[in-house]
Design an enzyme around this catalytic site. Structure first.
Site, PDB file in Angstrom:
ATOM      1  N   CYS A  69       0.807  -1.041  -0.048  1.00  0.00           N
ATOM      2  CA  CYS A  69      -0.145   0.050   0.053  1.00  0.00           C
ATOM      3  C   CYS A  69       0.776   1.263  -0.079  1.00  0.00           C
ATOM      4  O   CYS A  69       1.964   1.298   0.477  1.00  0.00           O
ATOM      5  CB  CYS A  69      -0.914  -0.010   1.060  1.00  0.00           C
ATOM      6  SG  CYS A  69      -1.992   1.435   1.357  1.00  0.00           S
TER       7      CYS A  69
ATOM      8  N   GLU B  33       3.498  -5.805   8.722  1.00  0.00           N
ATOM      9  CA  GLU B  33       3.913  -4.488   8.472  1.00  0.00           C
ATOM     10  C   GLU B  33       4.989  -3.771   9.184  1.00  0.00           C
ATOM     11  O   GLU B  33       5.880  -3.102   8.647  1.00  0.00           O
ATOM     12  CB  GLU B  33       2.759  -3.515   8.432  1.00  0.00           C
ATOM     13  CG  GLU B  33       2.918  -2.096   7.930  1.00  0.00           C
ATOM     14  CD  GLU B  33       1.941  -1.152   8.416  1.00  0.00           C
ATOM     15  OE1 GLU B  33       0.504  -1.402   8.041  1.00  0.00           O
ATOM     16  OE2 GLU B  33       2.293   0.088   8.992  1.00  0.00           O
TER      17      GLU B  33
ATOM     18  N   CYS C 240      -2.538   5.712   8.606  1.00  0.00           N
ATOM     19  CA  CYS C 240      -2.962   5.839   7.257  1.00  0.00           C
ATOM     20  C   CYS C 240      -4.126   6.591   7.424  1.00  0.00           C
ATOM     21  O   CYS C 240      -5.130   6.490   8.413  1.00  0.00           O
ATOM     22  CB  CYS C 240      -2.987   4.890   6.431  1.00  0.00           C
ATOM     23  SG  CYS C 240      -4.455   3.577   6.852  1.00  0.00           S
TER      24      CYS C 240
END
Ligand code: SF4
Length: 399
Positions: free
Chosen positions: A148, A178, A282
């Site tokens: 992403c 992540e 995010c």
């Protein structure tokens, strides 16, 4: 010795979007959810009111990753297609992807060492560590990188910290894919990192910055969550903060402020040049957290349901926000609504699912005949599962 073939990497789709659109629609879309959104995010049936948060479900990164996985299958029909592991933290979606014939390298019996240049490997939305990318590249297989853009932004920041001699403080879970990938970016760029899970761990590090302490004990406490050779006496002098993109934003801000204050206390006037921060939560995570806070503010709810994988960080944080205000049930699937008397769910911070009875009770003092349920879902949960929850609720409340 023959050099390995160079991998072909796809990062911007595979020109098969229109061919897979109908499968994605059938697998994950919900007409009912579209109707509820058009009806001001409210579903009414008999005694039941369901209030949906105004942002929930698939985020842009997951949407793209799932789309690319289906496009990959479509484009490379005669080749073996793998995922490095779960594409996202939702068992339903992972099962659907397996059903497309995509294999998981994390499964028993699969091995990176057995990959050939004919194979295709999809990298997940939360990215992979640098070392894993190097191993895959060395096999010469075709790679489809769905990392992403918001994760890439975190990587850019930690690489910059490393280049400038700053240690990356990463608010996240050291075991999460992540965060492992982000930490590897800092390390690969020649820097150090320290992953802190919460305020308690941040306090340990901040205390050390202020007054030092037992170096060996510190190294041992953060053995799994710091870069190789991490020396707190040396590595806690210049810090740059970042976060796993799906953490609780209020906690990330607070942790960043804790480190800023610790550096200021330790170094006084020179502290400004020793501390940096970028908010790397995010926007999808932030929007879902903001939406749930707004829903709790606007509506008087009897219970809250949060739908999503138990290992989904963003879903767990949605449940954490709600649980402060009202009875909240984090469920992995619609079938966890066993009956009007029984629900299976994971309490906040618990490791395992539990069963709660008499969960469909109105809030204390409520006299309304209407039963109000708040509902949200994590960034890896498709709308068709949210629809199933609503239908199940309808039958339980109105039967
Ligand atoms: S949660 Fe955020 S960072 Fe993660 S895939 Fe979704 S949009 Fe990207």
């Amino acid at each position: 010795m023959e050099s390995p073939a160079q991998p072909l990497i796809f990062r911007k789709g595979l020109d098969r979007r229109s061919e897979v659109a109908h499968v994605l629609e059938e697998s994950y879309h919900s007409d009912l959810i579209a109707q509820i959104k058009a009806a001001d995010y409210c579903y009414q049936s008999g005694r039941l009111r369901v209030y949906l948060a105004r942002e929930f479900g698939f985020c842009y990164g997951v949407d793209r990753a799932v789309d690319y996985a289906y496009q990959t299958r479509q484009r490379f029909q005669d080749r073996t297609v793998y995922l490095t592991g779960e594409i996202i933290h939702n068992p339903h979606v992972n099962d659907q992807i397996r059903a497309q014939g995509i294999r998981f390298l994390s499964d028993p019996g699969e091995s990176i060492d057995a990959l050939t240049p004919d194979d295709v490997v999809i990298l997940p939305a939360f990215g992979i560590p640098v070392e894993l990318l190097e191993r895959l590249s060395a096999r010469g297989c075709t790679l489809v990188d769905t990392t992403c853009g918001s994760v890439l932004n975190v990587w850019k920041n930690v690489r910059r910290y490393a280049a400038d001699g700053f240690t990356s403080i990463i608010h996240g879970k050291y075991w999460h894919e992540e965060t492992r990938a982000t930490a590897s970016q800092a390390q690969h760029a020649g820097g150090h990192y320290l992953v802190v899970l919460d305020r308690a761990e941040a306090t340990v590090a901040c205390d050390y910055i202020r007054q030092g302490g037992n170096r060996d004990a510190f190294v041992s406490t953060f053995a799994h969550a710091s870069s190789p050779g991490f020396d707190p006496d040396r590595e806690l002098q210049q810090l740059g903060c970042a976060n796993q993109t799906t953490m609780l934003s209020s906690e990330s801000l607070e942790i960043g402020e804790m480190f800023r204050a610790a550096i200021a206390d330790r170094y006084g006037e020179a502290s400004g040049s020793r501390y940096r921060a970028f908010d790397t939560i995010c926007s999808a995570t932030q929007d879902r957290q903001d939406a749930i806070i707004a829903l709790l503010d606007e509506r008087r709810l009897d219970v809250m349901l949060v739908l999503g994988g138990y290992n989904s960080s963003n879903t767990c944080n949605l449940a954490r926000i709600c649980a402060k205000d009202l009875p909240t049930y984090h469920i992995a699937d619609p079938d966890r609504l066993v009956s009007a008397a029984e629900i299976r769910h994971k309490p906040v911070d618990a490791k395992h699912e539990v069963t709660t009875t008499d969960w469909l009770e109105p809030r204390p003092g409520a006299h309304s005949p209407v039963f109000s349920v708040g509902l949200t879902s994590g960034a890896s949960t498709p709308d068709n599962l949210v629809e199933q929850v609503i239908k199940r609720l309808d039958s339980l409340v109105n039967s």
